[in-house]
Design an enzyme around this catalytic site. Structure first.
Site, PDB file in Angstrom:
ATOM      1  N   THR A  87      28.432 -42.277  52.410  1.00  0.00           N
ATOM      2  CA  THR A  87      27.038 -41.872  52.619  1.00  0.00           C
ATOM      3  C   THR A  87      26.215 -43.151  52.710  1.00  0.00           C
ATOM      4  O   THR A  87      26.150 -43.914  51.743  1.00  0.00           O
ATOM      5  CB  THR A  87      26.512 -41.022  51.443  1.00  0.00           C
ATOM      6  N   LYS A 162      23.443 -35.080  56.478  1.00  0.00           N
ATOM      7  CA  LYS A 162      23.782 -35.225  55.055  1.00  0.00           C
ATOM      8  C   LYS A 162      22.518 -35.447  54.208  1.00  0.00           C
ATOM      9  O   LYS A 162      22.333 -34.803  53.175  1.00  0.00           O
ATOM     10  CB  LYS A 162      24.749 -36.403  54.906  1.00  0.00           C
ATOM     11  N   LYS A 237      20.587 -41.728  44.881  1.00  0.00           N
ATOM     12  CA  LYS A 237      20.931 -42.531  46.069  1.00  0.00           C
ATOM     13  C   LYS A 237      20.603 -41.756  47.349  1.00  0.00           C
ATOM     14  O   LYS A 237      19.963 -42.295  48.262  1.00  0.00           O
ATOM     15  CB  LYS A 237      22.438 -42.867  46.039  1.00  0.00           C
TER      16      LYS A 237
END
Ligand code: NAD
Length: 291
Positions: A87, A162, A237
């Protein structure tokens, strides 16, 4: 297939192992010197990538991804597919695509949802960005490591999907935790609140599948003392990546910004290493006006 796997951490190790169990030859590299059963350990990222049909990266962030790609694309076999499952920010994902394309490689950004359990069980969901040819080349490996792969669009589209998904998740989890914390103070039984919300218009994944209240709803990290699961710092994050992207394209995400700030203060205030649903006990001990 001959597969190189770079980044054998919590997620990468079980993913690499599943590829090996499915009969592929996997060569792995991790700077921390991790070894994985069934995976041949090699001495560098370049070696892991050299001459392989497919190369998978599962790394902590965009800066590391870029530096690893600088190193590995040179060794890429013509026609090989490079699949980045980390990611990272959309810009770094696009930079990795460019590096791969310049050297005639196929490339896909393919971040995952499903966490460590999904990586171990081979039930991840992949959100992929890149050309159709690249997606098709990566698909047989997605089928082994996961149960679903969605081709979201061109380079960076997987990362975009995402962070949008996880921004919804962070916001919805906070909303659910706030409702349970308010319910507590209104002397409402948590089970009754679950029974109502999970079958009403407030229902969502954060209530129905991953309820943050211990002993309520299906088994979740709340029932295991909030051991992750999906750690609060990983949620932070992803929320910060959503804010970086929102800033870059001038998108209004006021709740995304607030969710980032709330997870930042939770992580600073003992939440690090706990599941992100531990936002419930964190909020439950606060009073009105202190959030
Ligand atoms: P992790 O920290 O356990 O693993 C990352 C690994 O990369 C480490 O073992 C580290 O030593 C290695 N590494 C760092 N720099 C390297 C380099 N230059 N060359 C080779 N190896 C290097 O993290 P993780 O939980 O496995 O997550 C990996 C990625 O997946 C992250 O981008 C994370 O955001 C994403 N992700 C994690 C989860 C989760 O639940 N853990 C869920 C979805 C997505």
């Amino acid at each position: 297939m001959e597969i190189g796997f770079i980044g054998l951490g919590n997620m990468g190790a079980p993913m690499a192992q599943n590829l090996s169990k499915a009969g592929h030859r996997v060569a792995g590299f991790d700077v921390a010197g991790v070894t994985v059963e069934g995976v041949e350990t090699v001495g560098s990222a370049g070696e892991a990538a050299g001459g392989r049909d497919a190369v998978i990266t599962m790394l902590p962030n965009g800066a590391i991804l870029r530096s690893v790609f600088e190193e590995i694309v040179r060794n890429g076999k013509k026609g090989a597919v490079f699949i980045d499952c980390s990611t990272v920010d959309v810009e770094s994902a696009r930079a990795a695509h460019e590096l791969a394309e310049k050297t005639g490689l196929l490339s896909v950004d393919a971040p995952v949802s499903g966490g460590i359990g999904g990586a171990a069980g081979g039930t991840l969901t992949f959100m992929a960005g890149g050309s159709q040819e690249s997606f098709d080349a990566a698909s047989p490996l997605f089928d082994i490591m996961g149960q679903k792969a969605v081709h979201c669009g061109g380079p960076g589209a997987g990362q975009a999907a995402k962070i949008c998904n996880n921004m919804i998740l962070g916001i919805s989890m906070i909303g659910v935790c706030e409702a349970f914390a308010l319910g507590d103070k209104l002397e409402l039984d948590r089970q009754k609140l679950f029974d109502v919300v999970s079958t009403s218009s407030g229902s969502c994944w954060s209530v129905n599948t991953y309820c943050p209240a211990p002993g309520v709803g299906p088994s979740s990290p709340a029932d295991n003392e909030y051991k992750p699961g999906f750690a609060a710092e990983l949620m932070l994050k992803d929320l910060l990546l959503s804010q970086q992207a929102a800033g870059a394209v001038d998108a209004a995400t006021p709740l995304g910004a607030l969710a980032s700030a709330l997870y930042q203060s939770f992580v600073n205030d003992g939440g690090k290493g706990r599941d992100f649903s531990a936002m419930l006990p964190h909020l439950a001990e606060k009073g009105h006006g202190s959030g």
